[in-house]
Design an enzyme around this catalytic site. Structure first.
Site, PDB file in Angstrom:
ATOM      1  N   ALA A  12       0.833  -1.208   0.000  1.00 51.89           N
ATOM      2  CA  ALA A  12       0.000   0.000   0.000  1.00 51.89           C
ATOM      3  C   ALA A  12       0.865   1.255   0.000  1.00 51.89           C
ATOM      4  CB  ALA A  12      -0.912  -0.008   1.226  1.00 51.89           C
ATOM      5  N   ARG A  18      -3.555   9.157  -9.403  1.00 50.48           N
ATOM      6  CA  ARG A  18      -4.720   9.285 -10.277  1.00 50.48           C
ATOM      7  C   ARG A  18      -6.038   9.452  -9.516  1.00 50.48           C
ATOM      8  NH1 ARG A  18      -3.407   4.145 -13.833  1.00 50.48           N
ATOM      9  NH2 ARG A  18      -2.151   3.719 -11.989  1.00 50.48           N
ATOM     10  N   GLY A 144      -0.355  -7.465 -16.208  1.00 51.28           N
ATOM     11  CA  GLY A 144       0.669  -8.452 -16.547  1.00 51.28           C
ATOM     12  C   GLY A 144      -0.022  -9.676 -17.132  1.00 51.28           C
TER      13      GLY A 144
END
Ligand code: UD1
Ligand code: CA
Length: 453
Positions: A12, A18, A144
């Site tokens: 974290a 964003r 990924g």
């Protein structure tokens, strides 16, 4: 589960740029609880489990939230963000203690369930060195990709380093992994940063496990469970998924909702049997609703307990610290805060009850206000059992209305009223009885009042 021990590391340390917020990303709420709280709730807990949370420097609030939820949590600060493998190594000391299973989760993936953590642990027991949580992404961009050959997981390729053919793969890495706890440290320490971002990717662990001749496996789950939150659009999407889950669980547990899609629940809301919630109700954190209670439309309820067969609303606001007893009723445009309303109490219309204790079966008439704030501090109002407060009364706290007392409508009560007394206290303007002077009368009354419907 068998008696295997587990260490969970929650990453974290991200800035969450964003989110465009002064609040660290993992402290934003979904269903009334922080993202971090959701992840910690799903992580293994109890005997033989331990937890480490990796935070960024200066993220004291994240550390405090982790400690509030899991006082045993180790807080590990990652000084500089150099990738997910680097972040995991911030918890090196905890890993070195060698739990049987090492679980890695992201703090920004709040929809993960406890069952999924257990499913990931299962292959370790059978000898796998690594289990990776995978999902089929509707749009795999940014994730990924899991490279599988002959049904075996051989590597994870990050978006930035993937070839066009690899980018076409939709089986993606959710980010949650489970390592054989005794092998984990030596595997993760081998991870380098020879990639386009010069970051230490935890995902490189898969290829390393393969090179060591050990086994890595994929456990699949649905996309909804592994939605990562990077911005407020995704935060709102996660809220939607979580609300759908909570509503379904409530319905299955025996709550009646006429229009469940309009009812907002918190992750910790608890229900008794045969509770009814009408459309357009918002329930915040810390609310319990007992058997048979009915919440009518347009109510807003936070940190409150609602007793058996109690009736709330429509249009009621229950603020923190309200306890509503069995069969009690608060009606339209009633606001409560920090108050206990014992069994059978009725506050049917247009009232504010704050910092008050209201005894059983008391009846509070329309427009009654407990004047709990004198501009300096908060004061308590006590209303005895069976008391009757006429309409449009102001009870100027601190004040005590005795049991069975009767307060005439329009009174501004500034002094205590004894048990079973009848009191009228009006300003000269509203006083019919006392002419131009302020009128106050307290007398012993005869017949006890009847409660209204
Ligand atoms: C990561 C995975 C990707 C996967 C995706 C799922 C890696 C290299 N990539 O990518 O395969 O599909 O998650 O959502 O693992 N963090 C730190 N410190 C760091 C870097 C990250 O604590 O130095 C934390 C972040 O706060 C976040 C998590 O690790 O909670 C994931 O990092 P993020 O940068 O979001 O990884 P993705 O690029 O999304
Ligand atoms: Ca992410």
């Amino acid at each position: 589960m068998t008696g295997r021990t587990a260490l969970t590391i929650v990453l974290a340390a991200g800035e969450g740029t964003r989110m465009r917020s002064a609040t660290p990303k993992v402290l934003h709420p979904v269903a009334g609880q922080t993202l971090l709280a959701h992840v910690l709730a799903a992580a293994p807990k109890g005997n033989g489990t331990s937890l480490a949370v990796v935070t960024g420097p200066g993220h004291r609030a994240v550390a405090e939230e982790a400690k509030r939820l899991r006082p045993d949590a180790a807080i590990c600060v990652q000084g500089e963000r150099m990738g997910t493998a680097h972040a995991v190594l911030a918890a090196r000391e905890a890993i070195a203690r060698g739990a049987d299973d090492l679980l890695i989760a992201f703090g920004d993936t709040p929809l993960i369930s406890a069952a999924t953590f257990e499913r990931l642990r299962a292959p370790l027991e059978k000898g796998a060195a690594l289990a990776v949580l995978g999902f089929r992404a509707a749009d795999p961009t940014g994730y990924g990709r899991l490279l599988v050959e002959d049904n075996r997981l051989v590597a994870i390729r990050e978006q930035a380093d993937a070839s066009p053919a690899e980018r076409a793969i939709t089986l993606c890495n959710a980010g949650v992994m489970a390592f054989d706890g005794r092998k984990a440290l030596s595997i993760i320490e081998k991870i380098g940063n020879a990639n386009s971002k010069r970051e230490y990717y935890l995902t490189d662990a898969v290829a390393i496990v393969r090179d060591l001749g050990l086994e890595a496996v994929v456990i699949e789950t649905g996309e909804d469970e592994v939605r990562g939150i990077n911005n407020r659009v995704q935060l709102a999407e996660a809220e939607q998924v979580m609300q759908a889950r909570l509503r379904k669980a409530a319905l299955e547990a025996g709550v009646t909702m006429i229009a469940p899609e309009t009812v907002y629940l918190a992750a910790d809301t608890t229900f008794g049997k045969d509770v009814t919630i009408e459309p357009f109700v918002v329930i915040g954190p810390g609310v319990s609703i007992a058997d048979g209670a009915v919440i009518h439309s347009f109510c807003h309820i936070v940190q409150s307990s609602i007793g058996k067969n109690a009736l709330v609303g429509p249009f009621a606001r229950m603020r923190p610290g309200t306890s509503l007893g069995e069969g009690a009723k608060i009606g339209n445009f009633v606001e409560t805060k920090g108050s206990t309303l014992e069994a059978g109490v009725k506050v049917n219309h247009l009232s504010y009850v704050g910092d008050a204790h209201v005894g059983a079966n008391a009846n509070i008439g329309a427009g009654t206000i407990t004047c709990n704030y004198d501009g300096f501090g908060k004061n308590k109002t006590e209303i005895g059992a069976g008391a009757f407060i006429g309409t449009n009364c102001s009870l100027v706290a601190p004040v005590k209305i005795g049991k069975g007392a009767y307060i005439g409508s329009g009174s501004v009560i500034t002094r205590d009223v004894p048990d079973d007394a009848m009191a009228v206290e009006r300003s000269p303007q509203t006083n019919r009885e006392g002419g131009a002077k302020r009128y106050r009368e307290i007398k012993t009354r005869g017949k006890p009042p009847k409660s209204s419907d």
